[in-house]
Write a protein that holds these residues in place. Structure first.
Motif, PDB file in Angstrom:
ATOM      1  N   PHE A  18      41.414  64.572   0.909  1.00 15.60           N
ATOM      2  CA  PHE A  18      42.196  65.368   1.859  1.00 15.60           C
ATOM      3  C   PHE A  18      41.846  66.835   1.685  1.00 15.60           C
ATOM      4  O   PHE A  18      41.496  67.275   0.585  1.00 15.60           O
ATOM      5  CB  PHE A  18      43.702  65.205   1.593  1.00 15.60           C
ATOM      6  CG  PHE A  18      44.208  63.818   1.846  1.00 15.60           C
ATOM      7  CD1 PHE A  18      44.763  63.484   3.067  1.00 15.60           C
ATOM      8  CD2 PHE A  18      44.144  62.847   0.861  1.00 15.60           C
ATOM      9  CE1 PHE A  18      45.233  62.200   3.306  1.00 15.60           C
ATOM     10  CE2 PHE A  18      44.612  61.564   1.088  1.00 15.60           C
ATOM     11  CZ  PHE A  18      45.156  61.240   2.311  1.00 15.60           C
ATOM     12  N   THR A  21      45.365  71.239   3.709  1.00 15.04           N
ATOM     13  CA  THR A  21      46.431  71.161   4.709  1.00 15.04           C
ATOM     14  C   THR A  21      47.011  69.753   4.796  1.00 15.04           C
ATOM     15  O   THR A  21      47.935  69.507   5.547  1.00 15.04           O
ATOM     16  CB  THR A  21      45.940  71.586   6.113  1.00 15.04           C
ATOM     17  OG1 THR A  21      44.988  70.626   6.576  1.00 15.04           O
ATOM     18  CG2 THR A  21      45.330  72.970   6.083  1.00 15.04           C
ATOM     19  N   GLN A  23      45.193  67.047   5.713  1.00 15.15           N
ATOM     20  CA  GLN A  23      44.440  66.241   6.670  1.00 15.15           C
ATOM     21  C   GLN A  23      43.453  65.334   5.934  1.00 15.15           C
ATOM     22  O   GLN A  23      42.744  65.789   5.043  1.00 15.15           O
ATOM     23  CB  GLN A  23      43.663  67.141   7.644  1.00 15.15           C
ATOM     24  CG  GLN A  23      44.541  67.985   8.534  1.00 15.15           C
ATOM     25  CD  GLN A  23      45.324  67.132   9.516  1.00 15.15           C
ATOM     26  OE1 GLN A  23      44.811  66.188  10.085  1.00 15.15           O
ATOM     27  NE2 GLN A  23      46.593  67.481   9.715  1.00 15.15           N
TER      28      GLN A  23
END
Length: 76
Positions: A18, A21, A23
């Protein structure tokens, strides 16, 4: 490098990268694994094959017996 304990064989193991943030960048492993030691190499690319920028990323590992979060630094 990570280990799958013999007592917990047949459970699904996931390794995902990831960005900071939160994501999802890349799914490295998502499968049932037998007991033993495993090694995974991330080439700094996302799931679409695009090269990512240098920086800090997070590796989340879900495996039988618990979860683990590691910090990765990608340098180019």
């Amino acid at each position: 490098v990570y280990e799958v304990d013999a007592a917990l064989v047949g459970e699904k193991v996931t390794l995902r990268v990831f960005d900071l943030t939160g994501q999802l960048v890349c799914a490295l492993v998502s499968e049932e694994q037998h007991s033993g030691y495993y090694q995974v190499v991330w080439d700094g690319r996302n799931d679409a094959g695009r090269s990512l920028a240098s920086g800090v990323y997070l590796l989340r590992m879900n495996r039988p017996g618990g979860r683990e979060l590691r910090r990765l630094v990608l340098l180019k």
